[in-house]
Enzyme design. Structure first.
Site, PDB file in Angstrom:
ATOM      1  N   LYS A 178     -37.089 203.864  33.783  1.00 13.40           N
ATOM      2  CA  LYS A 178     -37.385 202.664  34.584  1.00 13.40           C
ATOM      3  C   LYS A 178     -37.869 203.164  35.931  1.00 13.40           C
ATOM      4  CE  LYS A 178     -36.405 199.862  37.354  1.00 13.40           C
ATOM      5  NZ  LYS A 178     -37.275 199.601  38.530  1.00 13.40           N
ATOM      6  N   GLU A 253     -28.427 211.029  42.509  1.00 12.84           N
ATOM      7  CA  GLU A 253     -29.185 211.657  43.602  1.00 12.84           C
ATOM      8  C   GLU A 253     -29.459 210.560  44.609  1.00 12.84           C
ATOM      9  OE1 GLU A 253     -29.921 214.723  44.023  1.00 12.84           O
ATOM     10  OE2 GLU A 253     -29.603 215.616  42.049  1.00 12.84           O
ATOM     11  N   CYS A 287     -35.976 212.029  50.812  1.00  6.73           N
ATOM     12  CA  CYS A 287     -34.511 212.051  50.877  1.00  6.73           C
ATOM     13  C   CYS A 287     -34.007 213.296  51.583  1.00  6.73           C
ATOM     14  CB  CYS A 287     -33.942 211.986  49.468  1.00  6.73           C
ATOM     15  SG  CYS A 287     -34.587 213.281  48.401  1.00  6.73           S
ATOM     16  N   GLU A 385     -29.944 206.196  57.464  1.00  9.91           N
ATOM     17  CA  GLU A 385     -31.162 206.765  56.884  1.00  9.91           C
ATOM     18  C   GLU A 385     -32.343 205.851  57.236  1.00  9.91           C
ATOM     19  OE1 GLU A 385     -31.635 206.592  52.567  1.00  9.91           O
ATOM     20  OE2 GLU A 385     -32.381 208.648  52.570  1.00  9.91           O
TER      21      GLU A 385
HETATM   22  P1  NAD Z   1     -33.506 202.019  45.485  1.00  6.19           P
HETATM   23  O1  NAD Z   1     -32.071 202.370  45.391  1.00  6.19           O
HETATM   24  O2  NAD Z   1     -33.888 200.739  46.114  1.00  6.19           O
HETATM   25  O3  NAD Z   1     -34.169 202.012  44.026  1.00  6.19           O
HETATM   26  C1  NAD Z   1     -34.077 203.130  43.165  1.00  6.19           C
HETATM   27  C2  NAD Z   1     -34.253 202.663  41.728  1.00  6.19           C
HETATM   28  O4  NAD Z   1     -33.150 201.835  41.384  1.00  6.19           O
HETATM   29  C3  NAD Z   1     -35.511 201.823  41.509  1.00  6.19           C
HETATM   30  O5  NAD Z   1     -36.073 202.133  40.246  1.00  6.19           O
HETATM   31  C4  NAD Z   1     -34.963 200.416  41.491  1.00  6.19           C
HETATM   32  O6  NAD Z   1     -35.758 199.517  40.757  1.00  6.19           O
HETATM   33  C5  NAD Z   1     -33.624 200.635  40.809  1.00  6.19           C
HETATM   34  N1  NAD Z   1     -32.645 199.576  41.044  1.00  6.19           N
HETATM   35  C6  NAD Z   1     -32.553 198.724  42.087  1.00  6.19           C
HETATM   36  N2  NAD Z   1     -31.532 197.859  41.893  1.00  6.19           N
HETATM   37  C7  NAD Z   1     -30.954 198.191  40.721  1.00  6.19           C
HETATM   38  C8  NAD Z   1     -29.858 197.680  39.979  1.00  6.19           C
HETATM   39  N3  NAD Z   1     -29.148 196.643  40.412  1.00  6.19           N
HETATM   40  N4  NAD Z   1     -29.536 198.274  38.818  1.00  6.19           N
HETATM   41  C9  NAD Z   1     -30.242 199.333  38.366  1.00  6.19           C
HETATM   42  N5  NAD Z   1     -31.316 199.846  39.008  1.00  6.19           N
HETATM   43  C10 NAD Z   1     -31.663 199.282  40.174  1.00  6.19           C
HETATM   44  O7  NAD Z   1     -34.212 203.257  46.232  1.00  6.19           O
HETATM   45  P2  NAD Z   1     -35.698 203.363  46.751  1.00  6.19           P
HETATM   46  O8  NAD Z   1     -35.856 202.499  47.954  1.00  6.19           O
HETATM   47  O9  NAD Z   1     -36.670 203.221  45.634  1.00  6.19           O
HETATM   48  O10 NAD Z   1     -35.733 204.907  47.170  1.00  6.19           O
HETATM   49  C11 NAD Z   1     -35.331 205.371  48.419  1.00  6.19           C
HETATM   50  C12 NAD Z   1     -33.939 205.923  48.371  1.00  6.19           C
HETATM   51  O11 NAD Z   1     -33.837 206.923  47.374  1.00  6.19           O
HETATM   52  C13 NAD Z   1     -33.545 206.611  49.662  1.00  6.19           C
HETATM   53  O12 NAD Z   1     -32.220 206.292  49.982  1.00  6.19           O
HETATM   54  C14 NAD Z   1     -33.683 208.076  49.337  1.00  6.19           C
HETATM   55  O13 NAD Z   1     -32.902 208.928  50.131  1.00  6.19           O
HETATM   56  C15 NAD Z   1     -33.255 208.106  47.917  1.00  6.19           C
HETATM   57  N6  NAD Z   1     -33.774 209.283  47.247  1.00  6.19           N
HETATM   58  C16 NAD Z   1     -32.891 210.273  46.889  1.00  6.19           C
HETATM   59  C17 NAD Z   1     -33.369 211.430  46.290  1.00  6.19           C
HETATM   60  C18 NAD Z   1     -32.454 212.559  45.910  1.00  6.19           C
HETATM   61  O14 NAD Z   1     -32.880 213.464  45.230  1.00  6.19           O
HETATM   62  N7  NAD Z   1     -31.196 212.535  46.312  1.00  6.19           N
HETATM   63  C19 NAD Z   1     -34.734 211.570  46.032  1.00  6.19           C
HETATM   64  C20 NAD Z   1     -35.590 210.532  46.404  1.00  6.19           C
HETATM   65  C21 NAD Z   1     -35.102 209.395  47.001  1.00  6.19           C
END
Ligand code: NAD
Length: 482
Positions: A178, A253, A287, A385
């Site tokens: 997804k 992550e 991130c 963040e």
């Molecule tokens: P997000 O948490 O908004 O979304 C991540 C994923 O989760 C998306 O595919 C989204 O559709 C899905 N999602 C959202 N609500 C959900 C739910 N209720 N149930 C299941 N899935 C759901 O994050 P984002 O804004 O896309 O990305 C940015 C964040 O990701 C930042 O906090 C960043 O630090 C983090 N990030 C972490 C890493 C790492 O390796 N640790 C890498 C990249 C990004």
């Protein structure tokens, strides 16, 4: 039989391209102009169910292949990514606003390396023999988990999907991916490459849609064995609790807010380059960015002055221009969030020494790279963040204080330091609460080197042989010798 139809923003389930059961579509925007460039299917629970069912059917035969046979497929995927680099660069740039030069040398190149690295790992998945006082021969096997739910964020669509799909496939698992709501295009293109590479139908499925509907349905599906989630800490906590309730295997992550420490003995010319890279790379939507700069007090004013002069010279603009280093933010809501944080920093007593405003260009979501000095450590802009091209700078008076400030947030994904003192480098690396510590450069990442978080940055490791541990389970076999 696989469909040969182009994706057209359709779902990829069991080797077939299909509309969402609801018929719904989601707009996809170009962040460099804010205009709609297409739509993708708005998948829902019925589509997730179909994808998990297809994956379960594909699991047995895929898991039964030898590691060497799976490695051949992974190497073909890597080769196809290379051959289709231009198209993948175009899609990542269009969808996320990534500068084309960086998309090529970072995103596409890293995806190739991940599949190649995991092809190597696939051939070495083995167990151990264990000596025991029992009159028995004991050995362990490492077996695949089954259906992996890969849920990925908006900022590195190609890299972060490969980070999950490559080791999952290497270990004999099957995947339902997804991708992020906003940036699904490369995932759909990759589905075509998987077909061309000979990945059997159902082994990888891609369901686009929103997190709250498609993502949540995937988390909750009883046919999913493992949740591999990358995203924000807030959604990650939700995902971990839903998966934990069903005792699914989980890797998380999550968010980060890394400190970059510059000691008074640093090679300053080198450090300045790493500092700037650390906070502008991917427009700060990284991130593992280094948005909290901690500088030894004797160097503080000098470093702030150098940054105030150097940072405005970093090229911001059209991501399709090969000279561009900083593209737009990936979505309007990310831009607005950065604006809110910079306004808050001003209220909290921060001194904006450069940037601090949007760049008006073609209706895109641009923000000028921004450096903010003099904020107190408890300011929200330091502690939270921001996820944009914003750097805060704080002074410190001792190694102990530097470590304390570095460890003072809820996050623990990455950290870094600049020093020419070898003993200090090791000593401080040992004390930093982070999954990865970089010394004298930033963002040195490689598929062979594990990364992941501590504290609210999550748990589990991606990359390296360690990634395979989280895509396999260990079975012990004990044979009586009586
Ligand atoms: P997000 O948490 O908004 O979304 C991540 C994923 O989760 C998306 O595919 C989204 O559709 C899905 N999602 C959202 N609500 C959900 C739910 N209720 N149930 C299941 N899935 C759901 O994050 P984002 O804004 O896309 O990305 C940015 C964040 O990701 C930042 O906090 C960043 O630090 C983090 N990030 C972490 C890493 C790492 O390796 N640790 C890498 C990249 C990004």
């Amino acid at each position: 039989m696989s469909s040969t139809r182009n994706d057209d923003g359709l779902l990829f389930i069991g080797g077939q391209w299909r509309d969402a059961a609801s018929g719904g579509r989601i707009d996809v925007l170009d962040p460099s102009t804010g205009s709609v460039i297409g739509t993708v299917a708005d998948g829902g629970a019925a589509d997730i169910d179909a994808a998990v069912t297809a994956a379960r059917e594909a699991f047995g035969p895929w898991a039964a292949l030898s590691g060497r046979e799976r490695a051949r497929v992974l190497n073909r995927i890597a080769e196809l990514i290379r051959e289709n680099a231009d198209e993948l660069v175009r899609l990542e740039s269009l969808d996320v606003g990534k500068p084309v030069t960086l998309a090529r040398v970072v995103d596409v190149a890293t995806a190739v390396e991940q599949y190649e690295y995991c092809a190597g790992l696939a051939q070495g998945i083995d167990g151990a023999t264990r000596k025991t006082p029992l009159n028995a021969f004991a050995y362990t096997r490492r077996e695949p988990l089954g259906v992996v739910a890969a849920i990925t964020p908006f900022n590195f669509p190609l890299i972060l999907s490969s980070t999950k799909i490559a080791p999952a496939l290497a270990a004999g698992n099957v995947v339902v991916h997804k991708p992020a709501d906003d940036t699904p295009l490369s995932a759909l293109f990759m589905a075509k490459l998987f077909q061309q590479a000979g990945v059997p139908d159902g082994v990888v499925n891609v369901v686009t849609g929103t997190g709250s509907v498609a993502g949540d349905a995937l988390l909750r599906h009883p046919g999913v064995d493992k949740v591999a989630f990358t995203g924000s800490t807030a959604i990650g906590k939700h995902a971990a609790s839903v998966a934990g309730e069903a005792l699914k295997s989980v890797t998380m992550e999550l968010g980060g807010n890394a400190a970059h420490i510059v000691f008074e003995d640093a090679d300053l010319d080198k450090a300045i380059g790493s500092i700037i890279k650390g906070f502008v790379f991917n427009t700060g939507q990284f991130c593992m960015a280094g948005p909290r700069l901690l500088v030894a007090r004797p160097l503080y004013d000098t470093v702030v002055d150098i940054l105030a002069n150097a940072v405005p010279g970093v090229p911001v603009g059209d991501p399709r221009d090969p000279e561009t280093v900083i593209g737009p933010m990936a979505a309007d809501r990310h831009l607005k969030k950065v604006e809110e944080y910079v306004a808050l920093a001003r209220q909290e007593g921060g001194r904006v020494v450069c940037g601090g405003q949007r760049l008006e260009l073609n209706g895109g979501y641009y923000y000028r790279p921004t450096v903010i000095a003099d904020l107190p450590n408890d300011s929200r802009v330091v502690q939270e963040e921001v996820f944009g091209p914003v750097l805060t700078v704080q002074p410190f008076d001792s190694e102990d204080e530097a470590v304390e400030l570095a460890n003072s947030t809820q996050y623990g994904l990455a950290a870094g330091l600049a020093t020419t003192n070898l003993a200090r480098a090791h000593r401080v690396a040992d004390r930093l609460q982070a999954g990865i510590v970089w010394i004298n450069d930033w963002a040195m990442l490689d598929p062979a080197v594990p990364f992941g978080g501590v504290k609210n940055s999550g748990f589990g490791r991606e990359y390296g042989p360690e990634a395979l541990d989280s895509y396999t389970k260990v079975k012990s076999v004990v044979i009586s010798l009586d």
